[in-house]
Design a protein around this motif. Sequence first.
Motif, short mmCIF file in Angstrom:
data_model
loop_
_atom_site.label_atom_id
_atom_site.label_comp_id
_atom_site.label_asym_id
_atom_site.label_seq_id
_atom_site.Cartn_x
_atom_site.Cartn_y
_atom_site.Cartn_z
N SER A 1 34.62 31.74 55.37
CA SER A 1 34.87 32.48 54.34
C SER A 1 33.58 32.31 53.42
O SER A 1 32.56 31.79 53.42
CB SER A 1 35.90 31.79 53.39
OG SER A 1 35.40 30.42 52.92
N PHE B 1 37.71 37.20 57.10
CA PHE B 1 36.34 37.82 56.59
C PHE B 1 35.50 38.33 57.57
O PHE B 1 35.17 37.75 58.52
CB PHE B 1 35.74 36.83 55.64
CG PHE B 1 36.41 36.35 54.39
CD1 PHE B 1 36.49 37.29 53.27
CD2 PHE B 1 37.02 34.90 54.16
CE1 PHE B 1 37.17 36.85 52.11
CE2 PHE B 1 37.75 34.72 53.04
CZ PHE B 1 37.85 35.59 51.94
N GLU C 1 39.37 41.30 45.56
CA GLU C 1 38.85 42.49 46.54
C GLU C 1 38.67 43.81 45.89
O GLU C 1 39.46 44.05 44.75
CB GLU C 1 39.60 42.64 47.55
CG GLU C 1 39.97 41.48 48.41
CD GLU C 1 41.12 41.65 49.45
OE1 GLU C 1 40.86 42.22 50.36
OE2 GLU C 1 42.18 41.13 49.34
N VAL D 1 37.72 41.53 53.41
CA VAL D 1 38.85 41.21 53.82
C VAL D 1 39.19 42.11 55.08
O VAL D 1 39.30 43.49 54.69
CB VAL D 1 39.92 40.72 53.07
CG1 VAL D 1 41.08 40.23 54.03
CG2 VAL D 1 39.63 39.62 51.83
#
Length: 336
Positions: A322, A126, A97, A132
């Motif tokens: 995801s 997500f 991330e 996230v």
Amino acid sequence: MRTWRRLVDLVGAHGRAALVSVHAVKGSAPRETDARMVVRPDGGFFGTIGGGQLEMKMLALAREMLDEGRGPARIVDQALGPDLGQCCGGRVKILIETFDRRDLRDLEALAGAEAEGGLFTAECRFDESGRVRREVSSSVGDDAWTQWREVHGEVRRPILLFGAGHVGRALVLALAPLPFAVRWLDPREDAFPAHVPAHATPVLLKDVDAEIAAAPPDALVLIMTHDHPLDMAIAAAALKRGFPYVGLIGSATKRARFEKRFRELGLTEERIRSLVCPIGVPGIEGKEPAVIAASVAAQLLQTREKTVLPAAAETPPTLRGSPTVIPGPRSGARNP
């Protein structure tokens, strides 16, 4: 490592930073699920996901993502054996991330939960942009919202260290990077150094019995003061309380003298036998403070592993909704 505090600091200083997490593990792998690494824009990093080719590849990918700017998270599905030539033979999913100053409020909220100490669970999902979103579990707990859970924070085993002499100082330094929180006690006002590592709290010792009574039951006790009668009083009180580890610096002769006094005080043979004296891992004979400290630190880690600590929450890596999973990069290199 305080992951979220580190991210707050790096984003504040550099404008952006990346987080690389072991999201899921199958088979043998260098690190466990929820191992993490925080990456600066220049490639500097804190923490580890296990080293070797895996870490190098993920660092390179994190830097690429930082160069591209704040964007969606990526999942890298990486086989360790055939793809990277690492001998572990398992398979990992790595979550990468990126963050910038727009994320500071969320990062600071997680850093606040982290600062409270101990472990906490974050509910994760997500969002529509592939980033996230996390909430501390007590504030969500909704399976319809949650796609997976992560464990954050750290558990530091409490240590009562009596004595700020040469060995005490060396031991505090040896324990600095390890999962312990040291309450460092000495009756001499000028005994402590000017600078003390963050994991240690220097305390002027005034009442031995009060300190022993107030200590957590899972505390580990080390006794190395400048005064043998004081060592005796501390050891007797600690043995009577029944801590998992009571260590006393000294020789077999010192132990024999102390044992005689313990019997006079009415301590049971079982409690007397539990005293660790001499301290340290058997077979390491050096008497330099740093050598003793390294040996004792290893012994404390052994003790920590043998005794029960608070269990971490389970972290099932379900990924409903995801983003696309990215296959791990292949390499022709082979490690021995």
